[in-house]
Design a protein around this motif. Structure first.
Motif, PDB file in Angstrom:
ATOM      1  N   LEU A  88      56.686  -1.242 184.995  1.00 40.35           N
ATOM      2  CA  LEU A  88      56.039  -0.718 183.794  1.00 40.35           C
ATOM      3  C   LEU A  88      56.519   0.707 183.540  1.00 40.35           C
ATOM      4  CD1 LEU A  88      52.446  -1.975 184.692  1.00 40.35           C
ATOM      5  CD2 LEU A  88      53.979  -2.998 183.009  1.00 40.35           C
ATOM      6  N   TYR A  89      56.133   1.269 182.417  1.00 40.20           N
ATOM      7  CA  TYR A  89      56.590   2.609 182.037  1.00 40.20           C
ATOM      8  C   TYR A  89      55.592   3.667 182.506  1.00 40.20           C
ATOM      9  CZ  TYR A  89      60.172   0.375 179.220  1.00 40.20           C
ATOM     10  OH  TYR A  89      61.254  -0.375 178.811  1.00 40.20           O
ATOM     11  N   GLY A  90      56.046   4.517 183.437  1.00 38.83           N
ATOM     12  CA  GLY A  90      55.180   5.523 184.037  1.00 38.83           C
ATOM     13  C   GLY A  90      54.689   6.582 183.083  1.00 38.83           C
ATOM     14  N   ASN A  91      55.457   6.836 182.016  1.00 40.89           N
ATOM     15  CA  ASN A  91      55.061   7.878 181.064  1.00 40.89           C
ATOM     16  C   ASN A  91      54.084   7.368 180.002  1.00 40.89           C
ATOM     17  OD1 ASN A  91      57.171   6.287 180.003  1.00 40.89           O
ATOM     18  ND2 ASN A  91      57.643   7.843 178.465  1.00 40.89           N
ATOM     19  N   LEU A  92      53.795   6.045 180.025  1.00 39.38           N
ATOM     20  CA  LEU A  92      52.829   5.463 179.103  1.00 39.38           C
ATOM     21  C   LEU A  92      51.538   5.145 179.847  1.00 39.38           C
ATOM     22  CD1 LEU A  92      55.051   2.891 177.128  1.00 39.38           C
ATOM     23  CD2 LEU A  92      54.486   5.247 176.487  1.00 39.38           C
ATOM     24  N   SER A  93      50.449   5.073 179.124  1.00 39.08           N
ATOM     25  CA  SER A  93      49.167   4.706 179.729  1.00 39.08           C
ATOM     26  C   SER A  93      49.115   3.198 179.969  1.00 39.08           C
ATOM     27  CB  SER A  93      48.018   5.120 178.803  1.00 39.08           C
ATOM     28  OG  SER A  93      48.039   4.318 177.622  1.00 39.08           O
ATOM     29  N   GLY A  94      48.091   2.772 180.702  1.00 37.95           N
ATOM     30  CA  GLY A  94      47.906   1.338 180.906  1.00 37.95           C
ATOM     31  C   GLY A  94      47.748   0.617 179.577  1.00 37.95           C
ATOM     32  N   LEU A  95      46.977   1.211 178.679  1.00 41.26           N
ATOM     33  CA  LEU A  95      46.753   0.623 177.352  1.00 41.26           C
ATOM     34  C   LEU A  95      48.053   0.542 176.557  1.00 41.26           C
ATOM     35  CD1 LEU A  95      44.287  -0.370 175.636  1.00 41.26           C
ATOM     36  CD2 LEU A  95      44.307   1.887 174.565  1.00 41.26           C
ATOM     37  N   GLU A  96      48.853   1.598 176.619  1.00 41.38           N
ATOM     38  CA  GLU A  96      50.126   1.625 175.881  1.00 41.38           C
ATOM     39  C   GLU A  96      51.130   0.631 176.461  1.00 41.38           C
ATOM     40  OE1 GLU A  96      50.084   6.305 174.375  1.00 41.38           O
ATOM     41  OE2 GLU A  96      50.812   5.788 176.379  1.00 41.38           O
ATOM     42  N   ASN A  97      51.161   0.510 177.789  1.00 43.93           N
ATOM     43  CA  ASN A  97      52.039  -0.492 178.418  1.00 43.93           C
ATOM     44  C   ASN A  97      51.651  -1.894 177.977  1.00 43.93           C
ATOM     45  OD1 ASN A  97      54.178   0.189 180.662  1.00 43.93           O
ATOM     46  ND2 ASN A  97      52.582   1.752 180.872  1.00 43.93           N
ATOM     47  N   LEU A  98      50.355  -2.176 177.992  1.00 45.28           N
ATOM     48  CA  LEU A  98      49.868  -3.490 177.582  1.00 45.28           C
ATOM     49  C   LEU A  98      50.228  -3.771 176.125  1.00 45.28           C
ATOM     50  CD1 LEU A  98      48.259  -6.083 177.956  1.00 45.28           C
ATOM     51  CD2 LEU A  98      46.163  -4.770 177.581  1.00 45.28           C
ATOM     52  N   ASP A  99      50.041  -2.799 175.265  1.00 51.55           N
ATOM     53  CA  ASP A  99      50.376  -2.955 173.843  1.00 51.55           C
ATOM     54  C   ASP A  99      51.872  -3.238 173.680  1.00 51.55           C
ATOM     55  OD1 ASP A  99      49.953  -2.872 171.014  1.00 51.55           O
ATOM     56  OD2 ASP A  99      50.705  -0.820 170.981  1.00 51.55           O
ATOM     57  N   TYR A 100      52.702  -2.472 174.392  1.00 47.30           N
ATOM     58  CA  TYR A 100      54.161  -2.618 174.271  1.00 47.30           C
ATOM     59  C   TYR A 100      54.613  -4.006 174.737  1.00 47.30           C
ATOM     60  CZ  TYR A 100      59.127  -2.100 175.207  1.00 47.30           C
ATOM     61  OH  TYR A 100      60.489  -2.298 175.234  1.00 47.30           O
TER      62      TYR A 100
END
Length: 234
Positions: A88-100
């Motif tokens: 997953l992307y460390g610079n994004l939040s859990g919510l942002e990773n899920l959305d992406y």
């Protein structure tokens, strides 16, 4: 009982080495099938053939009756994959990773829906908006489960999902898997964790040198008995 996953004489050979030897296996909806074996026994090869990451040398891997090599696009829509280390992307939040990642799979959800997936996966509310770089492995696994839920996957493949988790995180992970199975999801898990396999699994397979040597129901076996069978097998 209709089978969700089937392996029919499934074989994978790399040059002179046979990584998987005529695997025959059927797994139904709502099952948690745990595959035990030493490194190199064929566990990850089996998962890779179902995921379409590798092509079988002989035999077939089928998901809901569709052969993976012949229906790659269709079968990929039915499955999700949670590797040992969730990428997953460390610079994004859990919510942002899920959305992406849900958008990448062709789904678009509003914020409330995304939050509901994270809640169901057991990720604590205060972590939803925090960067993933600060997450523990157990928290990352929960985001991986939320992504699988957002894809509405019928089958979730997991490779060593409890490796490196502390007992509390393992117990939480086990509870989530059991809940998903009750909802009819099929879970196929490669693991070294004998105790957790007995705790979470409905059936357990033991592999050795590319062959499935034993398949047992968890209803009739204890962790100690399974460990003894495993040690005798390998």
């Amino acid at each position: 009982m209709s089978l969700i996953l089937e392996a029919v004489n499934l074989t994978k050979t790399y040059q002179q080495h046979t990584a998987l030897r005529q695997l025959n296996l059927g797994i139904a909806a709502g099952e948690v099938f745990c595959l035990l074996g030493q490194n190199g026994a064929g566990k990850t090869t089996t998962i890779n053939l179902f995921l379409g990451f590798a092509t079988a040398s002989a035999g077939k891997a089928l998901i809901k009756g569709k052969e993976v090599t012949m229906n790659d696009t269709a079968t990929k829509k039915m499955i999700a994959y949670i590797p040992e280390v969730v990428q997953l992307y460390g610079n994004l939040s859990g919510l942002e990773n899920l959305d992406y990642f849900s958008r990448l799979a062709g789904f678009r959800y509003d914020k409330e829906s995304l939050i509901s997936f994270l809640r169901k996966a057991g990720l604590q509310e205060e972590a939803h908006g925090k960067r993933l770089s600060g997450y523990s492995k157990g928290m990352r696994q929960k985001v991986g489960i939320a992504i699988a839920l957002s894809k509405n996957a019928d089958v979730i493949f997991m490779d060593e999902p409890t490796s490196g988790l502390d007992p509390k995180a393992t117990a939480e992970f086990t509870a989530i898997c059991k809940e998903l199975a009750l909802e009819g999801k099929t879970i196929f898990m490669a693991t070294h964790d004998i105790f957790n396999a007995v705790n979470v699994g409905t059936r357990i397979g033991i592999m050795k040198q590319g062959s499935l040597v034993h398949t047992v129901s968890t209803k009739g076996i204890s962790a100690n008995e399974l460990q003894q069978l495993y040690l005798e097998t390998i």
